[in-house]
Write an enzyme that holds these catalytic residues in place. Sequence first.
Site: not given
Ligand code: ARG
Length: 413
Positions: A94, A173, A123, A14
């Site tokens: 984050r 991912s 995110d 990405d």
């Molecule tokens: N569902 C989790 C969260 O919102 C994990 C997100 C994972 N992000 C990723 N880029 N794969 O915290």
Amino acid sequence: MRSTVVLAYSGGLDTSVCLRWLQEKYDADVIAVTLDLGQQDDLKEIGKRALLLGARNHYEIDAKEEFVSNYVHPAIKANALYEGKYPLSTALGRPLISEKLVEVAEKEGADAVAHGCTGKGNDQVRMDITVRAMNPALKVIAPVREWNMTRDEEILYAQAHNIPIKPSRSIYSVDQNVWGRSIEGGPLEQPDTEPPAQVFEWTTPAEDAPDAPGYLDLEFFEGIPVKANGNDMSPLDLIQFVNKFVGSHGVGIIDQIEDRLVGIKSREVYECPAAVAIIEAHRDLEKLVLTRHELTFKAGVEQEWAWLVYSGLWLEPLRLALDQFIDTTQRRVSGNVRLKLFKGGMRVVGRSSENSIYRQGLSTYSKGSTFDQKSAVGFIELWGLQSRVAASKMKRRKVTKSGYPREKAQAIR
Ligand code: ARG
């Protein structure tokens, strides 16, 4: 004038596509920033890659210790598990990434910051909110949200633009830091199907775990783990050690249907060996030292804390206020907990504390009891008083279920 954009760059598909895209579509100078949050990637390689893709500069920021002290430790004290299971590993990273992006943007006089989050996830919310709260003058660009490409299209874009990728890894991912690994996408999107073994990197399959049980002794001081198996360790080393130890026994996988902030239900797979073990031990120690009143109230606070952090409101004053309450409770949460791990299973098998309010004299069924059993009679008399009166009324069937006299209820109907 060319604009300058500071991009959160992980080196993955990405953000590599983002880097090129920002140059192409926004005619921007891109400054790439990679944080070390303990994800065990080769940051030098990632830096080289960023420059190869045309970044003007690459910042490598070691934020591991800061992450552990300022984000993971409060999460431990809060026993933070979103929807009862997810230790918030990605969610905690984050705001710190966003904070560092803003710092670099201010230093470089950039116009915007960019991240590789999609428009379907949590995110983007976490990053946009934190950046905008810290510096309202900065624009936030989220190329993935704008371009609306599928992962397959991204792979094609990468091939067309000479962006080197590892196609085998690109179907998933993955986000990782010292508090855990989040794995999404590909076959994991089928919630009825077991995750393929190759998605796991931190946990040994339970069937291949050692044939002898492993014991993990954790010592906590004021809510924070300070020793593992008798050894003093830095906060970061301790978590890394526990990740390895617990993962080697096949413990730490979480597989859950999760409610994303934007309303989507998704199947999420995590490996968080240290988080699940440390929170399990910490919660157990709290049961030894805190009163039932504190425990019941704190459980509600914990849920609210996890929700705020999950939903991107790390900077919300309520979170800070909850931390004050939690910190007050944690002054007494010092002591030892022993966990037993065996082939994918884990359980607390012992705990002790100077601040323990467990009294064997009170609980014993053997000789030497200090509890006056006769006093229980009076207690029961008063404790059940209202329930007894209500029950006797209902039994006589003169009242409806809601407690209203039957005749009167009929007259009204
Ligand atoms: N569902 C989790 C969260 O919102 C994990 C997100 C994972 N992000 C990723 N880029 N794969 O915290």
